[in-house]
Design a protein around this motif. Structure first.
Motif, PDB file in Angstrom:
ATOM      1  N   GLY A   1       0.788  -1.228   0.000  1.00 24.07           N
ATOM      2  CA  GLY A   1       0.000   0.000   0.000  1.00 24.07           C
ATOM      3  C   GLY A   1       0.820   1.278   0.000  1.00 24.07           C
ATOM      4  N   LEU A   2       1.844   1.325   0.834  1.00 23.66           N
ATOM      5  CA  LEU A   2       2.610   2.554   0.975  1.00 23.66           C
ATOM      6  C   LEU A   2       3.329   2.928  -0.327  1.00 23.66           C
ATOM      7  CD1 LEU A   2       4.712   3.730   3.886  1.00 23.66           C
ATOM      8  CD2 LEU A   2       5.978   3.098   1.851  1.00 23.66           C
TER       9      LEU A   2
ATOM     10  N   VAL B   1      -4.126   8.851   7.142  1.00 24.35           N
ATOM     11  CA  VAL B   1      -4.534   8.545   5.770  1.00 24.35           C
ATOM     12  C   VAL B   1      -5.990   8.124   5.617  1.00 24.35           C
ATOM     13  CG1 VAL B   1      -2.212   8.116   4.882  1.00 24.35           C
ATOM     14  CG2 VAL B   1      -3.435   6.265   6.037  1.00 24.35           C
TER      15      VAL B   1
ATOM     16  N   TYR C   1      -3.543  -9.062  11.121  1.00 26.50           N
ATOM     17  CA  TYR C   1      -4.601  -8.074  11.316  1.00 26.50           C
ATOM     18  C   TYR C   1      -5.535  -7.962  10.104  1.00 26.50           C
ATOM     19  CZ  TYR C   1      -2.684  -4.147   8.528  1.00 26.50           C
ATOM     20  OH  TYR C   1      -2.266  -3.336   7.506  1.00 26.50           O
TER      21      TYR C   1
ATOM     22  N   LEU D   1       0.760   3.777  -3.086  1.00 26.94           N
ATOM     23  CA  LEU D   1       0.206   5.119  -2.866  1.00 26.94           C
ATOM     24  C   LEU D   1       1.152   6.175  -3.441  1.00 26.94           C
ATOM     25  CD1 LEU D   1      -2.243   6.522  -1.293  1.00 26.94           C
ATOM     26  CD2 LEU D   1      -0.479   7.142   0.362  1.00 26.94           C
TER      27      LEU D   1
ATOM     28  N   HIS E   1       1.417   6.128   8.299  1.00 24.15           N
ATOM     29  CA  HIS E   1       0.616   5.117   7.596  1.00 24.15           C
ATOM     30  C   HIS E   1       0.228   3.937   8.468  1.00 24.15           C
ATOM     31  CE1 HIS E   1       1.213   6.680   3.450  1.00 24.15           C
ATOM     32  NE2 HIS E   1       2.352   7.123   3.956  1.00 24.15           N
TER      33      HIS E   1
ATOM     34  N   ASN F   1      -6.628   8.649   1.737  1.00 24.30           N
ATOM     35  CA  ASN F   1      -5.914   8.157   0.554  1.00 24.30           C
ATOM     36  C   ASN F   1      -6.781   8.183  -0.703  1.00 24.30           C
ATOM     37  OD1 ASN F   1      -3.930   5.496   2.149  1.00 24.30           O
ATOM     38  ND2 ASN F   1      -3.548   7.672   1.885  1.00 24.30           N
TER      39      ASN F   1
ATOM     40  N   GLU G   1      -6.230  -1.232  10.157  1.00 21.93           N
ATOM     41  CA  GLU G   1      -5.846  -0.865   8.785  1.00 21.93           C
ATOM     42  C   GLU G   1      -5.939   0.648   8.676  1.00 21.93           C
ATOM     43  OE1 GLU G   1      -4.006  -1.661   6.166  1.00 21.93           O
ATOM     44  OE2 GLU G   1      -5.263  -3.387   5.621  1.00 21.93           O
ATOM     45  N   ALA G   2      -4.802   1.299   8.491  1.00 25.06           N
ATOM     46  CA  ALA G   2      -4.814   2.760   8.504  1.00 25.06           C
ATOM     47  C   ALA G   2      -5.836   3.297   7.495  1.00 25.06           C
ATOM     48  CB  ALA G   2      -3.425   3.289   8.187  1.00 25.06           C
ATOM     49  N   SER G   3      -5.774   2.790   6.280  1.00 26.96           N
ATOM     50  CA  SER G   3      -6.743   3.230   5.284  1.00 26.96           C
ATOM     51  C   SER G   3      -7.146   2.069   4.387  1.00 26.96           C
ATOM     52  CB  SER G   3      -6.142   4.348   4.420  1.00 26.96           C
ATOM     53  OG  SER G   3      -6.857   4.474   3.217  1.00 26.96           O
ATOM     54  N   GLY G   4      -6.116   1.477   3.752  1.00 25.56           N
ATOM     55  CA  GLY G   4      -6.387   0.538   2.677  1.00 25.56           C
ATOM     56  C   GLY G   4      -6.554   1.352   1.409  1.00 25.56           C
ATOM     57  N   THR G   5      -6.106   0.787   0.288  1.00 33.08           N
ATOM     58  CA  THR G   5      -6.350   1.415  -1.005  1.00 33.08           C
ATOM     59  C   THR G   5      -6.890   0.360  -1.969  1.00 33.08           C
ATOM     60  OG1 THR G   5      -3.980   1.115  -1.368  1.00 33.08           O
ATOM     61  CG2 THR G   5      -4.733   3.350  -0.939  1.00 33.08           C
TER      62      THR G   5
ATOM     63  N   ASP H   1       7.049  -3.637   5.237  1.00 29.21           N
ATOM     64  CA  ASP H   1       7.009  -2.203   5.518  1.00 29.21           C
ATOM     65  C   ASP H   1       6.358  -1.933   6.863  1.00 29.21           C
ATOM     66  OD1 ASP H   1       4.401  -2.695   4.933  1.00 29.21           O
ATOM     67  OD2 ASP H   1       4.247  -1.281   3.287  1.00 29.21           O
TER      68      ASP H   1
HETATM   69  C1  GLG Z   1       0.039   1.317   4.865  1.00 29.34           C
HETATM   70  C2  GLG Z   1      -1.241   0.902   5.545  1.00 29.34           C
HETATM   71  C3  GLG Z   1      -2.454   0.934   4.623  1.00 29.34           C
HETATM   72  C4  GLG Z   1      -2.486   2.215   3.826  1.00 29.34           C
HETATM   73  C5  GLG Z   1      -1.181   2.388   3.082  1.00 29.34           C
HETATM   74  C6  GLG Z   1      -1.112   3.695   2.335  1.00 29.34           C
HETATM   75  O1  GLG Z   1      -1.113  -0.331   6.168  1.00 29.34           O
HETATM   76  O2  GLG Z   1      -3.628   0.812   5.395  1.00 29.34           O
HETATM   77  O3  GLG Z   1      -3.546   2.195   2.908  1.00 29.34           O
HETATM   78  O4  GLG Z   1      -0.100   2.386   3.978  1.00 29.34           O
HETATM   79  O5  GLG Z   1      -1.379   4.750   3.188  1.00 29.34           O
HETATM   80  N1  GLG Z   1       1.971  -0.045   4.807  1.00 29.34           N
HETATM   81  C7  GLG Z   1       0.823   0.197   4.264  1.00 29.34           C
HETATM   82  O6  GLG Z   1       0.445  -0.422   3.313  1.00 29.34           O
END
Ligand code: GLG
Length: 820
Positions: free
Chosen positions: A126-127, A443, A561, A130, A365, A472, A660-664, A279
């Motif tokens: 994801g990071l 995010v 998680y 993004l 993130h 995001n 999950e901070a955001s998920g994309t 990451d």
């Molecule tokens: C992180 C988070 C994701 C997020 C992504 C981009 O775990 O939830 O969507 O960053 O902000 N390491 C990741 O993938």
């Protein structure tokens, strides 16, 4: 498939046809006969011809930045995941149909040609993805933006599945060279490690510092170009590669130690050799810190060099530049800039610190405690002695301030300190990033709230104005226009082509949800995509799947998680149900998994093994295989994702709420018309708000309930005792049911769910999850209802365009302006 969208009239500096240029390059750049080019030659020729066009635009855009005295954005990220380039670049430059014409002449399709391209795996998930979506939007918006990262020789490992288990293979993505990347062997920067700090007094008695000695590694730029979508704008991502300082250490060469001297050189190149395969679980290794400092130091050199060309006073540095730190990985940039200003430019502490605090912005993130980066003071002192001194001084001044303003909170300084006491003193990189930045963002709305309420609660009081949210986004170019050609075509037929750069336009298909013909066309597009995926599965896994079944997909990194386990427990219970009730009519389902596990994350690897063992059993059972299939697609990456996303009916976004901070991924699937089964976590909540609660299946504990339940004392054994269906499933994985002869293969998983306390509340959400799936199967059967919901998902997803996200960063944080 033909190009569905009108080509733009983007001005072309060159008159020659793309195909002619490709042929020219085959002969003159590649040194190959161009009489009857095969697909490899066609691919490479096209790449070079496209690249020429990008470079022309890039050069003029660079000139423009200087002429207009633009403020510049530096986007620092240890990871980028751009995916394959050729199709994307053709699309952005409006060259797709020219490419088709050229390829048709030699009987190739663009799809065939794309097979030749190697996907750069310069990120984990994801990071990194993004960062690439944002680079695409920055170019499309015409921002003066510069991406910075590392040119890893080996990207994220290639995943193979052998006997059901993940095996990691090296990803030598550069083995054939890569013409998208332009190396710049002139003007390398020397980067220092180790060494000592000398103190001296200048004429007016000021104490000065000089960092000397140690090892020097050279940083060489490799540039990767990012064209905006049909706007003539091209930006660049500069990836640093480590090169030896001296070709050979002459003394050992003369002494006859030829191999020894070459080994020195290899050691230096190691820095950019490989991407760390996780990451969210820092390994605390010296090499990783070296990677961080290496790319940051080279980047700051570039920034300072360009700024000096302007001949402006130093206090204008933050007026002309802004640096966005993607996670804490590049946060060593803060003491590095301090070092440059203090020791090289001889600017006083106060002014230097003022500049720094106005320059940097930090995006967080993750809130997983194990993912918050720290570095041992002892290591930092050895590797970067001057930076450690500066961090101590930043901390001393910061804590002095905190003590002054929060006199009645004697514990506060130790909680917010950049350096934690403990058996081993460590530098808390997130604290460094917060103290040294003018903006800190989460995010998604929920994630930012959690940062405020819990993770950075103390800092909110100290710096109330610094914190903000930036939900995001994903680029509609790759994640709809490129990956879903049939749907793009349909959309453009009804909306015109503007939705590609103005995703809110999708709202306008809302009313078409009532139009029977449109629904029919919509369903046909989905079916085309599902058939394409079915073919791929047949080829890759040798398993036939029914394209009319529910394609239920969970594709993302393997992590406890994210709860792939919840998914597989439910699949086993469906299987049990089917076996016990062979007469029931069940909606046929195909469960598809994709994703890698960090090589040292044993639990995640066991979960992959479990899925594959369950798949083997279910797919070979003649009683169930017509209605239930389980597929694991190996080596999940951007290309595979582009195939999966448009073919998905049900998108699994089932992380434990709050994790999950955001998920994309959740956004990509919904944008392409999948319905989400998800928890009230990350951006799922906001997706629900946009697509409408009737068009999303949210279930399970919310974040507060997770906390409450944990505080009350959560006992997974209770659920085991009381839920017979669940108990049966758990007992099966705790036996040799799926691994004949080996009853303990999954005892680790079983124990983590029960005796281990079920940290991620899998069992607590099980019942709600199973019931929601029942509803989904039922509603999928009602085609009109389902397709209507699918359309309304796409219609509501405009907000999640990375163009919107980047605009918010631009307006609220960066203060940079488009230059187109
Ligand atoms: C992180 C988070 C994701 C997020 C992504 C981009 O775990 O939830 O969507 O960053 O902000 N390491 C990741 O993938």
């Amino acid at each position: 498939m033909n190009e569905p969208l009108a080509e733009s009239e983007a001005p072309q500096a060159r008159n020659s046809a793309l195909g002619e240029d490709a042929l020219w390059h085959i002969l003159y750049s590649l040194g190959r006969d161009n009489a009857h080019p095969d697909k490899h030659k066609c691919y490479w020729g096209l790449v070079l011809a496209v690249r020429d066009r990008m470079l022309e635009k890039w050069a003029s855009v660079q000139r423009q930045y200087y002429e207009n005295d633009d403020k510049r954005l530096y986007y620092l990220s240890l990871e980028f995941l751009p995916g394959k380039f050729l199709r994307e670049n053709l699309l952005s430059l409006g060259l797709e149909s020219e490419a088709h014409t050229f390829l048709r002449k030699y009987s190739f399709s663009l799809d065939q040609i794309m097979d030749v391209e190697c996907e750069p795996g310069l990120g984990n998930g994801g990071l990194g993805r993004l960062a690439s979506c944002y680079m695409d939007s920055m170019a499309t918006l015409g921002l003066p933006a510069f991406g910075y990262g590392i040119r890893y020789s080996y990207g994220l490992f290639r995943q193979e599945i052998r006997n059901g288990r993940q095996v990691e293979m090296p990803d030598n993505w550069l083995h054939e060279g890569n013409h998208w990347l332009i190396p710049r062997p002139h003007g390398l920067y020397p980067i220092r490690f180790y060494g000592t700090v000398h103190e001296w007094q200048d004429d007016d008695g000021t104490l000065r510092h000089d960092w000397r000695g140690g090892d020097i590694v050279m940083a060489m730029a490799n540039d990767m170009y990012v064209p905006g979508y049909r706007n003539g704008h091209v930006n660049c991502i500069r990836l640093w590669e480590a090169r030896p300082h001296k070709e050979f250490v002459l003394s050992s060469f003369n002494a006859g130690d030829y191999i020894g001297s070459v080994q020195e050189k290899i050691k230096d190149e190691n820095i950019s050799m490989v991407l760390y395969p996780s990451d969210d679980a820092p390994e605390g290794k010296t090499l990783r810190l070296k990677q961080q400092y290496f790319f940051v130091a080279a980047t700051m050199r570039d920034l300072v060099r360009r700024f000096k060309k302007l001949n402006k006073p130093w206090d204008q540095l933050p007026e002309k530049n802004v640096v966005q730190l993607n996670e804490t990985h590049p946060s060593i940039a803060i003491p590095e800039l301090m070092r440059i200003l203090l020791d090289e430019e001889l600017i006083c502490w106060e002014d230097s610190w003022f500049i720094c605090q106005k320059l940097f912005a930090y995006t967080n993130h993750t809130i997983l405690p194990e993912a918050l980066e720290t570095w041992p003071v002892e290591l930092m002192e050895r590797l970067l002695p001057r930076h450690m001194q500066i961090i101590y001084e930043i901390n001393r001044r910061f804590l002095e301030d905190v003590r002054l303003h929060f006199r009645d909170e004697p514990d506060l300084p130790s909680r917010v300190s950049l350096i934690s006491d403990g058996p081993e003193k460590v530098v808390r990189m997130s604290h460094l990033a917060i103290v040294g930045s003018f903006s800190i963002n989460g995010v998604s709305a929920l994630h930012t709230q959690i940062l405020r309420d819990r993770v950075f609660h103390d800092f909110i009081r100290i710096f109330p104005d610094r914190f903000n949210n930036k939900t995001n986004g994903i680029t509609p170019r790759r994640w709809l226009r490129q990956c879903n050609v049939s749907l793009s075509w349909l959309l453009s037929e009804h909306l015109g082509c503007d939705w590609v750069t103005d995703l809110d336009q999708l709202e306008r298909i809302r009313e078409l949800a009532d139009d029977e013909e449109f629904r029919h066309d919509w369903e046909q597009c989905r079916l085309t995509n599902k058939k394409r995926l079915a073919d791929h599965i047949e080829k890759r896994n040798g398993i036939t799947v029914n394209p009319h079944s529910i394609f239920d997909v969970q594709a993302k990194r393997f992590h406890e998680y994210k709860r792939q386990l919840l998914n597989v427990l439910h699949i086993i219970s469906l299987y049990n149900h089917l076996r016990k009730n062979p007469e029931v009519m069940m909606q046929p389902r195909t469960f598809i998994f994709g994703g890698k596990a960090a090589p040292s994350y044993w639990m995640a690897k066991d979960i992959i093994y479990l899925i594959n063992c369950v798949a083997r059993r279910i797919n070979s059972d003649p009683h169930t295989r017509n209605v239930l299939k389980v597929i694991f697609l190996a080596n999940y990456n951007i290309s595979l994702s582009q195939l999966l996303v448009p073919a998905t009916d049900v998108s699994e976004q089932i992380s434990t709420a709050g994790y999950e901070a955001s998920g994309t991924g959740n956004m990509k699937f919904a944008l392409n018309g999948a319905l989400t089964i998800g928890t009230r976590d990350g951006a799922n909540i906001e997706i629900g708000e946009r697509v409408g609660q009737d068009n999303i299946y949210l279930f399970g504990l919310c974040e507060q309930e997770v906390l409450d339940m944990r505080n009350r004392g959560y006992d997974p054994w209770e659920l085991y005792k009381n839920d017979g269906e669940l108990r049966e499933v758990l007992d099966m994985i705790n036996s040799d049911e799926f691994t004949p002869g080996n009853p303990t293969a999954f005892s680790g998983i079983f124990n983590s769910l029960l005796s281990g306390g079920d940290r991620f509340m899998v069992l607590a959400d099980y019942r709600a999850y199973a019931e929601t799936h029942q509803r989904i199967a039922h509603e999928f059967g009602d085609r009109e209802l389902w397709i209507r919901k699918s359309i309304l998902n796409t219609a509501g997803m405009g907000f999640f365009s990375s163009d919107r996200a980047v605009r918010e960063y631009m307006d609220d944080i960066w203060g940079v302006k488009p230059d187109v």
